[in-house]
Design a protein around this motif. Structure first.
Motif, PDB file in Angstrom:
ATOM      1  N   PHE A 106       8.775  -6.750 -11.351  1.00 46.66           N
ATOM      2  CA  PHE A 106       9.568  -5.698 -11.456  1.00 46.66           C
ATOM      3  C   PHE A 106       9.438  -4.798 -12.763  1.00 46.66           C
ATOM      4  N   HIS A 107       9.164  -5.662 -13.937  1.00 45.50           N
ATOM      5  CA  HIS A 107       8.683  -4.862 -15.190  1.00 45.50           C
ATOM      6  C   HIS A 107       7.389  -4.382 -15.289  1.00 45.50           C
ATOM      7  N   ASP A 108       6.452  -4.924 -14.491  1.00 44.05           N
ATOM      8  CA  ASP A 108       4.899  -4.368 -14.615  1.00 44.05           C
ATOM      9  C   ASP A 108       4.219  -4.486 -13.319  1.00 44.05           C
ATOM     10  N   ARG A 109       3.991  -3.595 -12.707  1.00 41.07           N
ATOM     11  CA  ARG A 109       3.037  -3.666 -11.409  1.00 41.07           C
ATOM     12  C   ARG A 109       2.198  -2.520 -10.967  1.00 41.07           C
ATOM     13  N   PHE A 110       1.708  -2.702  -9.763  1.00 36.05           N
ATOM     14  CA  PHE A 110       0.696  -1.701  -9.336  1.00 36.05           C
ATOM     15  C   PHE A 110       0.891  -1.297  -8.043  1.00 36.05           C
ATOM     16  N   ALA A 111       0.699   0.233  -7.971  1.00 35.92           N
ATOM     17  CA  ALA A 111       1.148   0.867  -6.599  1.00 35.92           C
ATOM     18  C   ALA A 111      -0.356   1.791  -6.258  1.00 35.92           C
ATOM     19  N   TYR A 112      -0.493   2.009  -4.787  1.00 39.78           N
ATOM     20  CA  TYR A 112      -1.556   2.863  -4.532  1.00 39.78           C
ATOM     21  C   TYR A 112      -0.816   3.875  -3.604  1.00 39.78           C
ATOM     22  N   SER A 113      -1.241   5.091  -3.800  1.00 35.33           N
ATOM     23  CA  SER A 113      -0.514   6.119  -3.013  1.00 35.33           C
ATOM     24  C   SER A 113      -1.598   7.295  -2.976  1.00 35.33           C
ATOM     25  N   VAL A 114      -1.250   8.121  -1.773  1.00 35.14           N
ATOM     26  CA  VAL A 114      -2.167   8.886  -1.266  1.00 35.14           C
ATOM     27  C   VAL A 114      -1.300  10.483  -1.251  1.00 35.14           C
ATOM     28  N   ASN A 115      -1.695  11.555  -1.934  1.00 30.74           N
ATOM     29  CA  ASN A 115      -0.921  12.812  -1.760  1.00 30.74           C
ATOM     30  C   ASN A 115      -2.073  13.589  -0.484  1.00 30.74           C
ATOM     31  N   ASP A 116      -1.226  14.205   0.351  1.00 28.05           N
ATOM     32  CA  ASP A 116      -1.767  15.180   1.247  1.00 28.05           C
ATOM     33  C   ASP A 116      -1.801  16.412   1.010  1.00 28.05           C
ATOM     34  N   MET A 117      -3.069  16.813   0.744  1.00 28.67           N
ATOM     35  CA  MET A 117      -3.278  18.208   0.055  1.00 28.67           C
ATOM     36  C   MET A 117      -3.871  19.230   1.375  1.00 28.67           C
ATOM     37  N   PRO A 118      -3.387  20.431   1.197  1.00 26.44           N
ATOM     38  CA  PRO A 118      -3.510  21.468   2.097  1.00 26.44           C
ATOM     39  C   PRO A 118      -5.249  21.743   2.347  1.00 26.44           C
ATOM     40  N   TRP A 119      -5.432  21.809   3.667  1.00 23.88           N
ATOM     41  CA  TRP A 119      -6.967  22.094   3.948  1.00 23.88           C
ATOM     42  C   TRP A 119      -7.354  23.320   3.393  1.00 23.88           C
ATOM     43  N   PRO A 120      -8.612  23.490   2.693  1.00 20.89           N
ATOM     44  CA  PRO A 120      -9.672  22.371   2.861  1.00 20.89           C
ATOM     45  C   PRO A 120      -9.679  21.525   1.641  1.00 20.89           C
ATOM     46  N   ALA A 122      -9.607  18.319  -0.402  1.00 20.47           N
ATOM     47  CA  ALA A 122      -9.522  16.818  -0.144  1.00 20.47           C
ATOM     48  C   ALA A 122      -8.245  16.267  -0.766  1.00 20.47           C
ATOM     49  N   ASP A 123      -7.934  15.339   0.059  1.00 18.22           N
ATOM     50  CA  ASP A 123      -6.570  14.454  -0.166  1.00 18.22           C
ATOM     51  C   ASP A 123      -6.733  13.506  -1.568  1.00 18.22           C
ATOM     52  N   ARG A 124      -6.051  13.659  -2.403  1.00 19.81           N
ATOM     53  CA  ARG A 124      -6.004  12.824  -3.545  1.00 19.81           C
ATOM     54  C   ARG A 124      -5.446  11.569  -3.598  1.00 19.81           C
ATOM     55  N   ASP A 125      -5.916  10.487  -4.165  1.00 17.38           N
ATOM     56  CA  ASP A 125      -5.029   8.946  -3.938  1.00 17.38           C
ATOM     57  C   ASP A 125      -5.114   8.794  -5.615  1.00 17.38           C
ATOM     58  N   TYR A 126      -4.074   8.011  -5.777  1.00 20.94           N
ATOM     59  CA  TYR A 126      -3.696   7.395  -6.995  1.00 20.94           C
ATOM     60  C   TYR A 126      -3.454   5.817  -7.118  1.00 20.94           C
ATOM     61  N   VAL A 127      -3.948   5.406  -8.245  1.00 22.10           N
ATOM     62  CA  VAL A 127      -3.799   3.657  -8.404  1.00 22.10           C
ATOM     63  C   VAL A 127      -3.152   3.747  -9.614  1.00 22.10           C
ATOM     64  N   LEU A 128      -1.796   3.488  -9.425  1.00 22.55           N
ATOM     65  CA  LEU A 128      -1.024   3.633 -10.706  1.00 22.55           C
ATOM     66  C   LEU A 128      -0.071   2.319 -11.183  1.00 22.55           C
ATOM     67  N   HIS A 129      -0.219   2.080 -12.579  1.00 26.82           N
ATOM     68  CA  HIS A 129       0.332   1.199 -13.365  1.00 26.82           C
ATOM     69  C   HIS A 129       1.791   1.421 -13.682  1.00 26.82           C
ATOM     70  N   ILE A 130       2.838   0.738 -13.119  1.00 26.81           N
ATOM     71  CA  ILE A 130       4.260   1.015 -13.020  1.00 26.81           C
ATOM     72  C   ILE A 130       4.817   0.107 -14.239  1.00 26.81           C
ATOM     73  N   ARG A 131       5.569   0.450 -15.246  1.00 28.18           N
ATOM     74  CA  ARG A 131       6.337  -0.119 -15.885  1.00 28.18           C
ATOM     75  C   ARG A 131       7.748   0.271 -15.973  1.00 28.18           C
ATOM     76  N   THR A 132       8.578  -0.608 -15.917  1.00 33.04           N
ATOM     77  CA  THR A 132      10.060  -0.357 -16.118  1.00 33.04           C
ATOM     78  C   THR A 132      10.898  -1.012 -16.953  1.00 33.04           C
ATOM     79  N   ARG A 133      11.791  -0.259 -17.686  1.00 29.22           N
ATOM     80  CA  ARG A 133      12.637  -0.895 -18.599  1.00 29.22           C
ATOM     81  C   ARG A 133      13.899  -0.198 -18.400  1.00 29.22           C
TER      82      ARG A 133
END
Length: 240
Positions: A106-120, A122-133
């Motif tokens: 819960f306090h310290d985790r990782f996630a992968y996400s993709v943002n769909d960008m308008p043509w032409p 390219a889509d962007r992807d993210y590898v995120l370090h998420i910390r919650t307090r």
């Protein structure tokens, strides 16, 4: 005796170096985003209860944004959404894929996400370090999301974002919640200026409007925040 003194001095110097490195690292992390109260924020848009501001960022061609609003949903609902690793596709504008990975908690985790960008573009992807307090006394919960691009291999057809810093701040106000969202992203590669300016304003407005709607749906009802004896947030419990 001399050897003992030498070991003591060496130990103290090592400890001092470690503390200095830790302080420098903390300073870099906290300096990644502008302060919420920075007077240089410029109001760009008001949409209902949502206000969006932008500010220049050092060493970047892209501005940071700050969006703030009081949402007509309890904090528990919003946190139920935020801890769901797939919820990005439900509320973040243009998010087309999202999931957790690794052995985080819960306090310290990782996630992968993709943002769909308008043509032409390219889509962007993210590898995120998420910390919650969170703090029970103040009713405030803070989430930090920072790009950690090298934790996953590149994905063909996507441009990996290697510089992105986000802060979500939630404050309970009875059955409502005040949310502040501060973000700076360098999307890499060539993106038209008009698109960048549009995304800076449209993404937070559309996303926060959708977040409020999603947090009202049945799947995010009847959750509760779990606090430890020191008043620190340790989890969210509710419907599976």
């Amino acid at each position: 005796m001399a050897n003992q003194r030498a070991h003591t001095v060496t130990g103290r110097l090592t400890a001092l170096v470690c503390i200095t490195v830790l302080l420098a690292t903390s300073a870099r992390l906290s300096a990644a985003l502008p302060a919420e109260t920075d007077p240089a924020w410029t109001l760009r848009k008001e949409a209902g209860a949502i206000r969006v501001y932008t500010i220049n960022q050092p060493d970047s061609d892209f501005k940071a944004f700050k969006a703030e609003a009081v949402m007509d949903v309890p904090l528990e609902n919003l946190m139920a959404v935020m801890v769901n690793p797939q919820s990005c596709v439900e509320w973040v504008h243009n998010c087309s894929e999202s999931y957790a990975f690794g052995d985080g908690h819960f306090h310290d985790r990782f996630a992968y996400s993709v943002n769909d960008m308008p043509w032409p573009v390219a889509d962007r992807d993210y590898v995120l370090h998420i910390r919650t307090r969170g703090d029970r006394t103040s009713g405030e919960i803070i989430m930090d999301l920072n790009a950690t691009p090298n934790r996953r291999d590149p994905v063909e057809g996507h441009v990996r974002v290697d510089r992105s810093d986000t802060l979500y701040r939630f404050v309970a106000q009875g059955d409502q919640t005040r949310m502040v969202w501060i973000q700076h992203t360098d999307p890499n590669g060539a993106i038209p200026g008009w698109l960048v300016n549009t995304l800076l304003v449209d993404i937070p407005v559309r996303s926060m409007e959708q977040l409020e709607r999603v947090a009202r749906t049945e799947r995010y009802q009847d959750h509760r925040l779990i606090w430890n004896q020191d008043g620190e947030l340790v989890g969210v419990e509710g419907n599976p």
